[in-house]
Design a protein around this motif. Structure first.
Motif, PDB file in Angstrom:
ATOM      1  N   MET A  88      -0.171   9.137   3.115  1.00  0.00           N
ATOM      2  CA  MET A  88       0.380   8.202   2.144  1.00  0.00           C
ATOM      3  C   MET A  88       0.630   8.897   0.810  1.00  0.00           C
ATOM      4  SD  MET A  88      -1.258   4.619   0.660  1.00  0.00           S
ATOM      5  CE  MET A  88      -1.063   3.657   2.155  1.00  0.00           C
ATOM      6  N   ASN A  89       1.749   8.558   0.169  1.00  0.00           N
ATOM      7  CA  ASN A  89       2.011   9.029  -1.188  1.00  0.00           C
ATOM      8  C   ASN A  89       1.119   8.260  -2.158  1.00  0.00           C
ATOM      9  OD1 ASN A  89       4.483  10.814  -0.817  1.00  0.00           O
ATOM     10  ND2 ASN A  89       5.181   8.925   0.165  1.00  0.00           N
ATOM     11  N   LEU A  90       0.408   8.976  -3.007  1.00  0.00           N
ATOM     12  CA  LEU A  90      -0.470   8.368  -4.004  1.00  0.00           C
ATOM     13  C   LEU A  90      -0.008   8.845  -5.376  1.00  0.00           C
ATOM     14  CD1 LEU A  90      -3.863   8.907  -2.156  1.00  0.00           C
ATOM     15  CD2 LEU A  90      -2.578   6.770  -2.343  1.00  0.00           C
ATOM     16  N   ILE A  91       0.502   7.916  -6.184  1.00  0.00           N
ATOM     17  CA  ILE A  91       1.204   8.247  -7.419  1.00  0.00           C
ATOM     18  C   ILE A  91       0.519   7.556  -8.589  1.00  0.00           C
ATOM     19  CG2 ILE A  91       3.491   8.281  -8.520  1.00  0.00           C
ATOM     20  CD1 ILE A  91       4.443   7.284  -5.580  1.00  0.00           C
ATOM     21  N   ASP A  92       0.172   8.305  -9.625  1.00  0.00           N
ATOM     22  CA  ASP A  92      -0.425   7.699 -10.827  1.00  0.00           C
ATOM     23  C   ASP A  92       0.560   6.717 -11.455  1.00  0.00           C
ATOM     24  OD1 ASP A  92      -2.680   9.173 -10.486  1.00  0.00           O
ATOM     25  OD2 ASP A  92      -2.223  10.655 -12.034  1.00  0.00           O
ATOM     26  N   ALA A  93       0.039   5.526 -11.803  1.00  0.00           N
ATOM     27  CA  ALA A  93       0.886   4.485 -12.391  1.00  0.00           C
ATOM     28  C   ALA A  93       0.048   3.645 -13.350  1.00  0.00           C
ATOM     29  CB  ALA A  93       1.486   3.604 -11.301  1.00  0.00           C
ATOM     30  N   LEU A 133      -2.098  -0.768  -4.238  1.00  0.00           N
ATOM     31  CA  LEU A 133      -2.512  -0.315  -5.554  1.00  0.00           C
ATOM     32  C   LEU A 133      -4.014  -0.053  -5.533  1.00  0.00           C
ATOM     33  CD1 LEU A 133      -0.443  -2.744  -7.820  1.00  0.00           C
ATOM     34  CD2 LEU A 133      -0.165  -0.257  -7.679  1.00  0.00           C
ATOM     35  N   PHE A 134      -4.411   1.097  -6.063  1.00  0.00           N
ATOM     36  CA  PHE A 134      -5.807   1.516  -6.069  1.00  0.00           C
ATOM     37  C   PHE A 134      -6.267   1.745  -7.505  1.00  0.00           C
ATOM     38  CE2 PHE A 134      -3.720   3.070  -2.248  1.00  0.00           C
ATOM     39  CZ  PHE A 134      -4.549   2.585  -1.246  1.00  0.00           C
ATOM     40  N   ASP A 135      -7.495   1.359  -7.780  1.00  0.00           N
ATOM     41  CA  ASP A 135      -8.083   1.648  -9.080  1.00  0.00           C
ATOM     42  C   ASP A 135      -8.185   3.167  -9.241  1.00  0.00           C
ATOM     43  OD1 ASP A 135     -10.371   2.275 -10.970  1.00  0.00           O
ATOM     44  OD2 ASP A 135     -10.262   0.096 -11.219  1.00  0.00           O
ATOM     45  N   ARG A 136      -7.599   3.692 -10.317  1.00  0.00           N
ATOM     46  CA  ARG A 136      -7.540   5.143 -10.464  1.00  0.00           C
ATOM     47  C   ARG A 136      -8.925   5.751 -10.657  1.00  0.00           C
ATOM     48  NH1 ARG A 136      -3.794   7.239 -15.139  1.00  0.00           N
ATOM     49  NH2 ARG A 136      -2.535   5.500 -14.336  1.00  0.00           N
ATOM     50  N   SER A 193      10.007   2.548 -14.191  1.00  0.00           N
ATOM     51  CA  SER A 193       9.194   1.352 -13.960  1.00  0.00           C
ATOM     52  C   SER A 193       9.694   0.589 -12.747  1.00  0.00           C
ATOM     53  CB  SER A 193       9.214   0.441 -15.187  1.00  0.00           C
ATOM     54  OG  SER A 193      10.529  -0.007 -15.464  1.00  0.00           O
ATOM     55  N   LEU A 194       8.776  -0.170 -12.168  1.00  0.00           N
ATOM     56  CA  LEU A 194       9.077  -1.069 -11.054  1.00  0.00           C
ATOM     57  C   LEU A 194       8.568  -2.455 -11.416  1.00  0.00           C
ATOM     58  CD1 LEU A 194       7.866   1.082  -8.008  1.00  0.00           C
ATOM     59  CD2 LEU A 194      10.243   0.632  -8.631  1.00  0.00           C
ATOM     60  N   ALA A 195       9.363  -3.472 -11.115  1.00  0.00           N
ATOM     61  CA  ALA A 195       8.917  -4.854 -11.283  1.00  0.00           C
ATOM     62  C   ALA A 195       8.222  -5.281  -9.997  1.00  0.00           C
ATOM     63  CB  ALA A 195      10.114  -5.762 -11.577  1.00  0.00           C
ATOM     64  N   LEU A 196       6.959  -5.677 -10.115  1.00  0.00           N
ATOM     65  CA  LEU A 196       6.216  -6.115  -8.932  1.00  0.00           C
ATOM     66  C   LEU A 196       6.665  -7.515  -8.547  1.00  0.00           C
ATOM     67  CD1 LEU A 196       2.587  -4.851  -9.663  1.00  0.00           C
ATOM     68  CD2 LEU A 196       4.477  -3.686  -8.502  1.00  0.00           C
ATOM     69  N   GLY A 197       7.004  -7.662  -7.268  1.00  0.00           N
ATOM     70  CA  GLY A 197       7.450  -8.950  -6.766  1.00  0.00           C
ATOM     71  C   GLY A 197       6.294  -9.787  -6.273  1.00  0.00           C
ATOM     72  N   PRO A 198       6.583 -11.001  -5.793  1.00  0.00           N
ATOM     73  CA  PRO A 198       5.529 -11.904  -5.309  1.00  0.00           C
ATOM     74  C   PRO A 198       4.672 -11.298  -4.205  1.00  0.00           C
ATOM     75  CG  PRO A 198       7.617 -13.064  -5.549  1.00  0.00           C
ATOM     76  CD  PRO A 198       7.920 -11.621  -5.742  1.00  0.00           C
ATOM     77  N   ALA A 199       5.285 -10.497  -3.312  1.00  0.00           N
ATOM     78  CA  ALA A 199       4.533  -9.917  -2.196  1.00  0.00           C
ATOM     79  C   ALA A 199       3.366  -9.071  -2.684  1.00  0.00           C
ATOM     80  CB  ALA A 199       5.466  -9.080  -1.319  1.00  0.00           C
ATOM     81  N   PHE A 207      -0.478   4.113  -7.223  1.00  0.00           N
ATOM     82  CA  PHE A 207       0.484   3.407  -6.381  1.00  0.00           C
ATOM     83  C   PHE A 207       0.576   4.144  -5.048  1.00  0.00           C
ATOM     84  CE2 PHE A 207       5.191   2.218  -5.710  1.00  0.00           C
ATOM     85  CZ  PHE A 207       4.864   0.972  -5.200  1.00  0.00           C
ATOM     86  N   GLY A 208       0.291   3.441  -3.949  1.00  0.00           N
ATOM     87  CA  GLY A 208       0.291   4.057  -2.628  1.00  0.00           C
ATOM     88  C   GLY A 208       1.413   3.528  -1.756  1.00  0.00           C
ATOM     89  N   VAL A 209       2.249   4.425  -1.273  1.00  0.00           N
ATOM     90  CA  VAL A 209       3.357   4.053  -0.390  1.00  0.00           C
ATOM     91  C   VAL A 209       3.440   5.072   0.739  1.00  0.00           C
ATOM     92  CG1 VAL A 209       5.812   3.494  -0.234  1.00  0.00           C
ATOM     93  CG2 VAL A 209       4.630   3.221  -2.416  1.00  0.00           C
TER      94      VAL A 209
END
Length: 371
Positions: A244-249, A356-359, A262-268, A283-285
């Motif tokens: 998984m890609n793990l990106i500081d955000a 999303l993970f607590d850094r 930036s990314l706008a977080l949607g309802p999902a 941010f994990g994708v």
């Protein structure tokens, strides 16, 4: 009953603590895999279960018995080692039956058991061979047979396939899991604890998987749960190939900032997010959960492609986004160079499958029902 229980299990090597009070239940008939990087103490844990390492804290129970102070031969276990550990001067027949002969079982019983095990593992043609006359796969089947013939309560496997080539490892994975299913179907003891550093083995073989790091358990779950719902950033980065890609955000309201983008977080995503989540996040994708989109698409990240790997039916893109490297996997048919201006790509992550993970703590804060 072949249930295995570890309670507050510890191993201390004179000031260096290798295992930190772990707790684990392995159900009767379950195939449990211990997985983690080198040095995470998975083999040390297995050796304590086997009685080959002294327990310095906690309890090990097999069935209804506390076995901390029992010798290996009194624990009702059988172990398959990485290097096979066959007796080089004994033919396969004697290697298989050695444990029963030590117990002075009747000759007829030993012969029948040897015949049954050799039929199950398809090694009947090798009974009169010495170990040096066997291939790696044949030797490993003999090692499994020597464990099977003892009819133990618990089977212990310590990296049994690591010395085999990739093709043979794949076939032996199937053979061992099929054997486990056959034992269960026949009503025989079939509890397995299997140690590996190979997450492909773990994901394809285990009923459940125990992910370990530095002598601690990070998560215990079935393969699908581990992949889709990792409890922390370590599990997310360890399980899956490519990882998984793990990106500081940084989170502000419903906006996730990644460097200058930036990314706008949607309802999902917002519905799953712990309302008490910190602003400094990771941010994990997964690489497979990006879409390549054109310049007019919103909610995408822009990056520069540094390397491309054509893997046949898939293409791996290595993309630098705000100084952080990401891997993006797209199908070969979907790889459209017309969407790439020079080496620049726009990547749209799937928020339904992102995390999303607590850094600071690494905890997954985007699984609402875990809080």
């Amino acid at each position: 009953m072949a249930r295995l229980q570890l309670r507050n299990l510890e191993k201390d090597y004179g000031g260096f603590k290798a295992v930190h009070g772990i707790n684990l239940d392995v159900a009767d008939g379950e195939f449990m895999v211990l997985v983690g990087p080198s040095g995470c103490a998975k083999s040390t844990t297995l050796r304590m279960i086997a009685g080959l390492e002294r327990v310095t804290g906690g309890e090990i129970r097999i069935g209804d018995s506390l076995v901390n102070d029992k010798a290996p031969g009194e624990r009702g276990i059988a172990m398959v080692f990485q290097n096979y550990a066959l007796y080089p001067h004994m033919k396969v027949r004697k290697n298989l039956s050695f444990g029963l002969r030590l117990k002075r079982r009747p000759a007829e019983e030993i012969e029948q058991a040897t015949r049954d095990v050799s039929n199950i593992l398809e090694i009947g043609d090798y009974l009169e061979r010495l170990p040096k006359q066997l291939s790696g796969g044949q030797a490993q089947r003999v090692a499994v047979g020597r464990a099977l013939i003892k009819k133990p309560q618990v089977f212990l496997f310590d990296e049994p396939l690591s010395n085999l080539d990739a093709k043979l490892r794949a076939s032996m994975r199937v053979r061992i899991t099929d054997l486990h299913k056959q034992l269960k179907a026949d009503g025989l003891q079939s509890t397995v604890v299997y140690v590996t550093h190979d997450q492909t083995e773990a994901m394809t073989m285990g009923d459940r998987i125990c992910v370990m790091k530095e002598g601690r358990i990070m998560q215990v779950a079935d393969p699908v749960t581990l992949y889709n719902r990792p409890a922390n950033a370590f599990v997310a980065g360890f399980i899956g190939s490519p990882e998984m890609n793990l990106i500081d955000a940084d989170l502000s309201g419903s906006t996730l900032s990644i460097g200058s983008q930036s990314l706008a977080l949607g309802p999902a995503m917002l519905e799953r997010l712990n309302p008490k989540a910190a602003s400094a996040l990771t941010f994990g994708v997964r690489p497979q959960h990006f879409s390549l989109v054109g310049a007019g698409e919103d909610n995408a990240l822009e990056g520069r492609v540094s390397h491309v790997e054509f893997m046949g039916h898939e293409v791996y893109l290595y993309v630098n986004v705000e100084g952080q490297q990401m891997i993006v996997v797209v199908s070969a048919t979907a790889y459209d160079r017309s969407k790439i201006q020079g080496d620049i790509v726009r990547l749209q992550p799937s928020q339904e499958t992102a995390h999303l993970f607590d850094r600071k703590t690494g905890e997954n804060v985007s699984l609402a029902d875990l809080h």
